[in-house]
Structures are given as structure tokens and as C-alpha cells.
Design a protein around this motif. Sequence first.
Motif, PDB file in Angstrom:
ATOM      1  N   ASP A 169       0.858  -1.102   0.038  1.00  0.00           N
ATOM      2  CA  ASP A 169      -0.091  -0.032   0.098  1.00  0.00           C
ATOM      3  C   ASP A 169       0.906   1.142  -0.090  1.00  0.00           C
ATOM      4  O   ASP A 169       0.236   2.293  -0.319  1.00  0.00           O
ATOM      5  CB  ASP A 169      -1.124  -0.163   1.152  1.00  0.00           C
ATOM      6  CG  ASP A 169      -0.303  -0.459   2.536  1.00  0.00           C
ATOM      7  OD1 ASP A 169      -0.008   0.742   3.185  1.00  0.00           O
ATOM      8  OD2 ASP A 169       0.264  -1.250   2.650  1.00  0.00           O
ATOM      9  N   LEU A 170       2.064   0.993   0.214  1.00  0.00           N
ATOM     10  CA  LEU A 170       2.963   2.295   0.375  1.00  0.00           C
ATOM     11  C   LEU A 170       3.812   2.430  -0.955  1.00  0.00           C
ATOM     12  O   LEU A 170       4.203   3.707  -1.240  1.00  0.00           O
ATOM     13  CB  LEU A 170       4.302   2.112   1.612  1.00  0.00           C
ATOM     14  CG  LEU A 170       3.581   1.805   3.060  1.00  0.00           C
ATOM     15  CD1 LEU A 170       4.730   1.640   3.929  1.00  0.00           C
ATOM     16  CD2 LEU A 170       2.741   3.150   3.345  1.00  0.00           C
ATOM     17  N   SER A 197      -0.377  -6.461   1.168  1.00  0.00           N
ATOM     18  CA  SER A 197      -0.647  -5.240   2.200  1.00  0.00           C
ATOM     19  C   SER A 197      -1.517  -6.002   3.055  1.00  0.00           C
ATOM     20  O   SER A 197      -2.724  -6.094   2.862  1.00  0.00           O
ATOM     21  CB  SER A 197      -1.103  -4.283   1.268  1.00  0.00           C
ATOM     22  OG  SER A 197      -1.744  -3.442   2.303  1.00  0.00           O
ATOM     23  N   ALA A 198      -1.062  -5.853   4.456  1.00  0.00           N
ATOM     24  CA  ALA A 198      -1.841  -6.502   5.281  1.00  0.00           C
ATOM     25  C   ALA A 198      -2.914  -5.449   5.590  1.00  0.00           C
ATOM     26  O   ALA A 198      -4.264  -5.659   6.135  1.00  0.00           O
ATOM     27  CB  ALA A 198      -0.966  -6.627   6.659  1.00  0.00           C
ATOM     28  N   GLY A 223      10.572  -5.645  11.781  1.00  0.00           N
ATOM     29  CA  GLY A 223       9.921  -4.324  10.803  1.00  0.00           C
ATOM     30  C   GLY A 223       9.338  -4.738   9.676  1.00  0.00           C
ATOM     31  O   GLY A 223       8.628  -4.085   8.837  1.00  0.00           O
ATOM     32  N   ALA A 224       9.752  -6.162   9.054  1.00  0.00           N
ATOM     33  CA  ALA A 224       9.494  -6.485   7.796  1.00  0.00           C
ATOM     34  C   ALA A 224       7.888  -6.691   7.492  1.00  0.00           C
ATOM     35  O   ALA A 224       7.458  -6.698   6.295  1.00  0.00           O
ATOM     36  CB  ALA A 224      10.158  -7.536   7.044  1.00  0.00           C
ATOM     37  N   GLY A 225       7.529  -6.517   8.678  1.00  0.00           N
ATOM     38  CA  GLY A 225       5.841  -7.179   8.598  1.00  0.00           C
ATOM     39  C   GLY A 225       5.406  -8.411   8.984  1.00  0.00           C
ATOM     40  O   GLY A 225       4.316  -8.871   8.665  1.00  0.00           O
ATOM     41  N   LYS A 226       6.354  -9.219   9.502  1.00  0.00           N
ATOM     42  CA  LYS A 226       6.185 -10.750   9.720  1.00  0.00           C
ATOM     43  C   LYS A 226       4.885 -10.680  10.788  1.00  0.00           C
ATOM     44  O   LYS A 226       3.891 -11.773  10.617  1.00  0.00           O
ATOM     45  CB  LYS A 226       7.222 -11.461  10.292  1.00  0.00           C
ATOM     46  CG  LYS A 226       8.428 -11.199   9.527  1.00  0.00           C
ATOM     47  CD  LYS A 226       9.681 -11.805   9.878  1.00  0.00           C
ATOM     48  CE  LYS A 226      10.511 -11.199  11.435  1.00  0.00           C
ATOM     49  NZ  LYS A 226      10.900 -10.032  10.898  1.00  0.00           N
ATOM     50  N   THR A 228       2.579  -8.883  11.670  1.00  0.00           N
ATOM     51  CA  THR A 228       1.294  -8.510  11.132  1.00  0.00           C
ATOM     52  C   THR A 228       0.687  -9.522  10.133  1.00  0.00           C
ATOM     53  O   THR A 228      -0.429  -9.609  10.023  1.00  0.00           O
ATOM     54  CB  THR A 228       1.232  -7.104  10.186  1.00  0.00           C
ATOM     55  OG1 THR A 228       2.033  -6.098  11.208  1.00  0.00           O
ATOM     56  CG2 THR A 228      -0.004  -6.521   9.730  1.00  0.00           C
ATOM     57  N   ARG A 276      13.321 -15.098  14.458  1.00  0.00           N
ATOM     58  CA  ARG A 276      13.023 -13.849  14.033  1.00  0.00           C
ATOM     59  C   ARG A 276      14.485 -12.864  13.942  1.00  0.00           C
ATOM     60  O   ARG A 276      14.699 -11.853  13.550  1.00  0.00           O
ATOM     61  CB  ARG A 276      12.305 -13.005  15.221  1.00  0.00           C
ATOM     62  CG  ARG A 276      10.881 -13.532  15.317  1.00  0.00           C
ATOM     63  CD  ARG A 276      10.140 -12.886  16.064  1.00  0.00           C
ATOM     64  NE  ARG A 276       8.642 -13.306  15.829  1.00  0.00           N
ATOM     65  CZ  ARG A 276       7.754 -12.378  15.799  1.00  0.00           C
ATOM     66  NH1 ARG A 276       7.831 -11.195  16.045  1.00  0.00           N
ATOM     67  NH2 ARG A 276       6.510 -12.950  15.543  1.00  0.00           N
TER      68      ARG A 276
HETATM   69  P1  GDP Z   1       8.275  -7.549  12.234  1.00  0.00           P
HETATM   70  O1  GDP Z   1       8.975  -6.887  13.101  1.00  0.00           O
HETATM   71  O2  GDP Z   1       8.686  -7.993  11.067  1.00  0.00           O
HETATM   72  O3  GDP Z   1       7.218  -8.630  12.719  1.00  0.00           O
HETATM   73  O4  GDP Z   1       7.208  -6.478  11.563  1.00  0.00           O
HETATM   74  P2  GDP Z   1       5.658  -6.091  12.216  1.00  0.00           P
HETATM   75  O5  GDP Z   1       4.595  -7.003  11.728  1.00  0.00           O
HETATM   76  O6  GDP Z   1       5.768  -5.614  13.688  1.00  0.00           O
HETATM   77  O7  GDP Z   1       5.406  -4.733  11.143  1.00  0.00           O
HETATM   78  C1  GDP Z   1       6.195  -3.521  11.464  1.00  0.00           C
HETATM   79  C2  GDP Z   1       5.517  -2.430  10.947  1.00  0.00           C
HETATM   80  O8  GDP Z   1       5.031  -2.298   9.736  1.00  0.00           O
HETATM   81  C3  GDP Z   1       4.329  -2.131  11.990  1.00  0.00           C
HETATM   82  O9  GDP Z   1       4.219  -0.657  12.467  1.00  0.00           O
HETATM   83  C4  GDP Z   1       3.201  -2.420  11.062  1.00  0.00           C
HETATM   84  O10 GDP Z   1       2.180  -1.725  11.675  1.00  0.00           O
HETATM   85  C5  GDP Z   1       3.353  -1.968   9.958  1.00  0.00           C
HETATM   86  N1  GDP Z   1       2.999  -2.680   8.894  1.00  0.00           N
HETATM   87  C6  GDP Z   1       2.831  -4.007   8.715  1.00  0.00           C
HETATM   88  N2  GDP Z   1       2.272  -4.422   7.592  1.00  0.00           N
HETATM   89  C7  GDP Z   1       1.555  -3.126   6.929  1.00  0.00           C
HETATM   90  C8  GDP Z   1       1.135  -2.991   5.717  1.00  0.00           C
HETATM   91  O11 GDP Z   1       0.589  -3.762   5.134  1.00  0.00           O
HETATM   92  N3  GDP Z   1       0.935  -1.791   5.337  1.00  0.00           N
HETATM   93  C9  GDP Z   1       1.439  -0.484   6.212  1.00  0.00           C
HETATM   94  N4  GDP Z   1       1.427   0.455   5.634  1.00  0.00           N
HETATM   95  N5  GDP Z   1       2.322  -1.065   7.184  1.00  0.00           N
HETATM   96  C10 GDP Z   1       2.440  -2.411   7.684  1.00  0.00           C
END
Ligand code: GDP
Length: 378
Positions: A169-170, A197-198, A223-226, A228, A276
Motif C-alpha cells: 500500500d506504500l 498489504s496486510a 519491521g518487515a511485517g512478519k 502483521t 526472528r
Molecule cells: P515484524 O517485526 O517483521 O514482525 O514487523 P511488524 O509486523 O511488527 O510490522 C512492522 C511495522 O509495519 C508495524 O508498524 C506495522 O503496523 C507496519 N505494517 C505491517 N504491515 C503493513 C502493511 O501492510 N502496510 C503498512 N502501511 N504498514 C504495515
Amino acid sequence: MSSSASADFTTPPHPAGTPGDTAPLVPYGWDEEWAAAFAPHAGQGLLPGRVLRVDRGQCDVVTATGTVRADTEFVVPRDPMRVVCTGDWCAVDPGGDPRYVRTLLPRRTAMVRSTSSKRSEGQILAANVDHVIVCVSLAAELDLGRVERFLTLAWESGAAPVVALTKSDLVPEPATLAHLVEDVEGAAPGVSVLTVSAALGEGTDVLAAIAAGGTSVLIGQSGAGKSTLANALHGEDAMEVHVVRDVDGKGRHTTTTRNLLVLPGGGVLIDTPGLRGVGLWDAEGGVGQVFAEIEELAERCRFQDCAHIAEPDCAVLAAAADGTLPQRRLDSYRKLLRENQYIVAKTDARVRAELRREWKSRGAQGRAAQAAKRGRLR
Ligand code: GDP
Ligand code: ZN
């Protein structure tokens, strides 16, 4: 098979079956191959099961009749590769006292990392993984070298990697997104590259469909979004499934986290803390797969052991010179090979150093004993 053992089970997350009926294990990935691997152990009152989590020498094993808590100490102690880990299929003795994981069924795949600097052995992070979902955030500039690094680790495990470009989405401009996908595809031959895009719920269905076909893990930078994505795959009731309350002997409630979850759309997701922050571990085979086109070119080099640095008739250098092989790919290939060799060399050095220390202390003990003897004789 003793049924008195059922008292030892904690509440199963699904309708309990009978010991002979393995149908309740199917959502966990049980198949004919596992049945065949388990068959030699079936006659000894043992049940097949899959390890949901491991902590402090114990593990939770889901069996057809419920979840068994068992000791993990067995087989070849001190061999880190034979340590019970999340995702393992095993044979447990539900009626045993103490209960042990008796046998690990041979692993199909294993995710391995190098352990902290104090130890030189590899550490198993997850066993029997079919899909490694490499998460790469589109919120930051693409680091293809890093993508290759994670892919190397994924290939090395024996599982099939997929790249999920997250937070699509970004990148609202379709042409830009297409370019980014193309760039990553160039760094990931033979690997599907998806955008998800979650936030918008886009692409998560494709990922869920991939995850439905076996056992998956999510890896990638913090922060990669795992998390989420994991939540998107689990669905709304993730926390309910995630947290199992067990009553211990003293009647207290303890909260335990499962590291292996059956997904509502089918398939299994393994999420362990260790996954992780994985790094490279003896991943030379994986490097070859990530850089398949370079290995292919290398077959046409004049020398079989060509290092593609300054050798005559080097097909790799020729391809780099005429632009068929991007210089970045060659640099990344060399970097990963070097890094990998460094890790292996460092590991060997540590093992040798440990052995030397052990020998030295034994020698010192020997000398002390000899001195004591002489003292007595004198
Ligand atoms: P992890 O460290 O890989 O587990 O990453 P997180 O799932 O904690 O996500 C890191 C950041 O990215 C968080 O602030 C989420 O809200 C953001 N994020 C995750 N998925 C998305 C997405 O699909 N779109 C956007 N814009 N932000 C996202
Ligand atoms: Zn060459």
C-alpha cells in the motif's frame, strides 16, 4: 495402547480422537509418509505427534488424543542437530513416567542458524518446514543483497522459498511496484515474488493459499511485517488460539505460547523467537541456488575450480563484462560466498579452540596428578 494416559493430557485444541485414529493430526501436516516413518514405532505403545513448542527441557506434543507434555532429553545428547525442536514429528510414550520424546522421525527440512558467539554449533529453529516466506518491506529501499541472504538461508533449509514484498500500500504507483517486483525477481531465480498489504488485505489470500499447502515460516528483518502477516493468516481469534492456559499441579494458571499453529485456511505456521533473527550458517549450497545463473555460467569456465576473479576464459566474468550478468549480482555472490566461508572458518576455529582448551585442562590435570604421585613417592 494404554488409555489411562489420557489423564496426562492437557486440553486438546481440537476434538480428541482415539490413539489409533490419526485423523486429528492431518491438520498438523500428518500424511502417508509420516505414517510410514512412524510405523516401526507403532507397536510399542507410542503415539505419533508433532512438537508445538519447546522450553526448558520439555515440549508440548500434539497427538491424536491430545497435547502431551514430554521431556526432550533423549537420543544423542549434546548433538544440537538431534535436539527436539518446534515442527518435529516424533514418537511419544503418553503413559511413560517420566514421559519422553522417544524418537524423532527423520526431518524433511530444517531451518538452522548459527548460535550466539559463545557457541559454535548450529541451532535448529524449526523442523519440517515446506515454505519459507521471506518478508521484505517496501517501506524502505530494497536491499537485494539482504533478500539474497534470506533466500540462501531458506534454500539451505530444504524448504521452498517465496518472497513476500510487504506493505505494498506504500507503493501506490502500479508501474513502480512492477519494477520493484522485477528487481527482486532478478535476485530470486525460480522463486515466486508476491506483493502483499496486510493494511489493505491485498495479496494475503495468495499467501494463505501457499501456506495452506504445508508448514510455513515467516523470516525477514525486524519491521518487515512478519507479525502483521502472521496475524492476518491466523485470523481474528489468533490470540485465543495462541494462548493456551494450563493448570499446573498447584492449581495456578500458567500461560504458554504455542510456536506452531494450524491456520484457519489450512496449513501450519511456525513462529519461534529464534526465527526472528536468523543469519547465515554454512549455506554454500543455498548460495548456489540463489545464484543459479552464475553457477550455470560457471560450467562454461575453462577451469573447473574457476574463482571468476581473473582467470582466462571465465564465462562468469565474460557475462559480467557484456552486461548479461549484472555486476551487482556477481558482487553479491562473492560477498555471500566470502561471508559463508568466514563463518565456516570461524566455526572451525572455535571448535578447535574449544578442543585445545579441553586438552590443556586435561593435560593440566594429568600433570597435577603426576606431581601428586611424585610427591607421594618422594
Ligand atoms: P515484524 O517485526 O517483521 O514482525 O514487523 P511488524 O509486523 O511488527 O510490522 C512492522 C511495522 O509495519 C508495524 O508498524 C506495522 O503496523 C507496519 N505494517 C505491517 N504491515 C503493513 C502493511 O501492510 N502496510 C503498512 N502501511 N504498514 C504495515
Ligand atoms: Zn569463471
